[in-house]
Enzyme design. Structure first.
Site, PDB file in Angstrom:
ATOM      1  CB  SER A   1      47.694 -22.780  67.729  1.00 52.30           C
ATOM      2  OG  SER A   1      47.878 -24.295  67.296  1.00 52.30           O
TER       3      SER A   1
ATOM      4  CB  THR B   1      51.659 -23.181  59.878  1.00 53.29           C
ATOM      5  OG1 THR B   1      51.441 -22.092  60.697  1.00 53.29           O
ATOM      6  CG2 THR B   1      53.148 -23.703  60.260  1.00 53.29           C
TER       7      THR B   1
ATOM      8  CE  LYS C   1      54.317 -19.633  63.149  1.00 56.85           C
ATOM      9  NZ  LYS C   1      54.619 -20.802  63.343  1.00 56.85           N
TER      10      LYS C   1
ATOM     11  CG  HIS D   1      57.129 -24.594  63.543  1.00 53.96           C
ATOM     12  ND1 HIS D   1      56.161 -24.799  62.644  1.00 53.96           N
ATOM     13  CD2 HIS D   1      56.710 -25.087  64.712  1.00 53.96           C
ATOM     14  CE1 HIS D   1      54.996 -25.088  63.153  1.00 53.96           C
ATOM     15  NE2 HIS D   1      55.409 -25.446  64.433  1.00 53.96           N
TER      16      HIS D   1
END
Ligand SMILES: Cc1cc2nc3c(=O)[nH]c(=O)nc-3n(C[C@H](O)[C@H](O)[C@H](O)COP(=O)(O)O)c2cc1C
Ligand SMILES: O=C(O)C(=O)c1ccccc1
Length: 394
Positions: free
Chosen positions: A110, A161, A245, A269
């Protein structure tokens, strides 16, 4: 270890983690958005698919080896990106990294890591692939620096993301007024140039409360990000393949192909963003169909058993990622626990393969699952108010 009391499945691990974690941190890990419909659906929907096993085949040798982005990996099971592993255990992302390497799993790190990306990748064993997850900031030079650092450090792909232009509203965090412990640092932002940026990209979590944490995330994030201005920009600053993503539709899959992405992760998520969005295993078939073997399709969300991984592979996922199970393992016993979580899932996948009569990942196709009939039909307004079916089968 010959004698231990390690939990025997991910569900037991979850209960153990709940007992050992402080309430606020547990709430942050566990919570989904709003009514948590999507979070529940992610897990529950896997149970609605059934297996169609074949018998009397030589299953004495099982291999989970496969290729991802053209590289050999030991398993299609990887670690999804999660903010702040040190909330679970002081070993943090470094411990997770060693656990992933030991299992041969890809790890996606992350942006909001509490360990620097250089330190995380240094724990690897040379065989493991690391991918860097990215949130794009209004000040794109901050994101650009991260991307360049990740590429230089040896990360093999960039995971953008796309389902969090702002954070979803997690009621548990709001009730708890969750506040990450101020001693934790977002170590990817320790670079003084970045830390002193006037927009306030700080490695410190000391300013955060549940509301300001989310608000700061939203205030820094680039909500103007689009297919047109995002992917081409990323391509101009990196040669790493780009994976998006947070994709749940055939439409966005086609756009990912048009914009030259190397893959998509079917994800909501973990149910933490748009509550009411489709469970990932239900969205997977339309994405796989639209991908048409031109790009790779991966999935995360609600994977708690080896048979869940098997079902996703059967429906066309090239790899499957887990987030909360690894965090639970980390909370339970650091590196050992994170490895245990991956190992449980890995062994269960091998068992499912053995009992289904499949010895290689490439053999696992749709013929090994039953899909629930007529699962989620999408309608669009038609003539004279009669709804027109858009997708009869997902
Ligand atoms: C505590 C927590 C933190 C997360 N942080 C991130 C993040 O920083 N970036 C990101 O792309 N996804 C993040 N996610 C989403 C996961 O990558 C993943 O999509 C999802 O959690 C998978 O579902 P699972 O938890 O049921 O395995 C986070 C999820 C959790 C539970
Ligand atoms: O909690 C999350 O799901 C998440 O993605 C996140 C990432 C960074 C900061 C806050 C939340």
């Amino acid at each position: 270890m010959e004698f231990n009391n390690d939990p025997v499945c991910i569900k037991d691990l979850e209960k153990l983690a709940m007992r050992v974690m402080p309430g606020g941190a547990w709430g942050y890990y566990d919570s989904g958005a709003n009514g948590e419909q999507t979070k529940r659906d992610n897990e529950d929907s896997f149970s609605e698919y059934r297996l169609h096993p074949r018998m009397l085949r030589d299953v004495s040798q099982i291999s989970t080896e496969t290729t991802i982005l053209g590289q050999k990996v030991k398993t299609p099971l990887g670690v999804a990106p999660c903010a702040m592993h040190k909330l679970a255990h002081p070993g943090g992302e470094a411990a997770t990294s060693r656990a992933a390497a030991k299992n041969g799993s890809i790890m996606i790190l992350s942006t909001y890591s509490t360990t620097s990306l250089e330190k995380v990748i240094a724990q690897g064993n040379g065989d493991t692939q690391y991918w860097m997850q990215l949130y794009v900031y209004q000040n794109r030079s901050v994101s650009e620096k991260l991307v360049r650092r990740a590429e230089k450090a040896g990360f093999k792909a960039l995971v953008l993301t796309v389902d969090a232009p702002v954070l979803g509203r997690r009621l548990v965090d709001a009730r708890n007024k969750f506040n990450p412990p101020p001693h934790l640092r977002l170590e990817n932002f320790m670079d003084p140039e970045v830390a002193n940026d006037p927009a306030g990209y700080s490695s410190s979590l000391a300013y955060s409360t549940s509301e300001t944490f989310g608000a700061t995330f939203g205030a820094n994030g680039d909500q103007t990000l689009s297919w047109a201005n995002g992917i081409s920009w990323l391509k101009s600053i990196t040669s790493m393949p780009i994976i998006v993503k947070g994709i749940l539709t055939a439409e966005d899959t086609r756009l990912a192909i048009e914009h030259g992405c190397a893959g998509v992760i079917v994800s909501n998520h973990g149910g933490r963003q748009l509550d009411g969005a489709l469970a990932t295993i239900d969205a997977l078939p339309q994405v796989v169909e639209a991908a048409d073997d031109k790009i790779e399709v991966y999935l995360d969300g609600g994977v708690r058993r080896g048979s869940d991984i098997f079902k996703a592979l059967a429906l066309g996922a090239r790899a499957v990622f887990v987030a909360r199970p690894v965090l639970w393992g980390l909370a339970y016993k650091g590196e050992h626990g994170a490895y245990h979580a991956l190992d449980l899932l890995q062994k269960e996948l091998e068992l499912t393969m053995t009992l289904s009569g499949t010895t290689k990942v490439s053999e696992i196709d749709e013929s090994y699952v039953y899909r629930p009939a007529n699962r989620w039909i999408r309608y669009a307004p038609g003539k004279n108010g009669n709804p027109k079916k858009l997708l009869a089968k997902l």
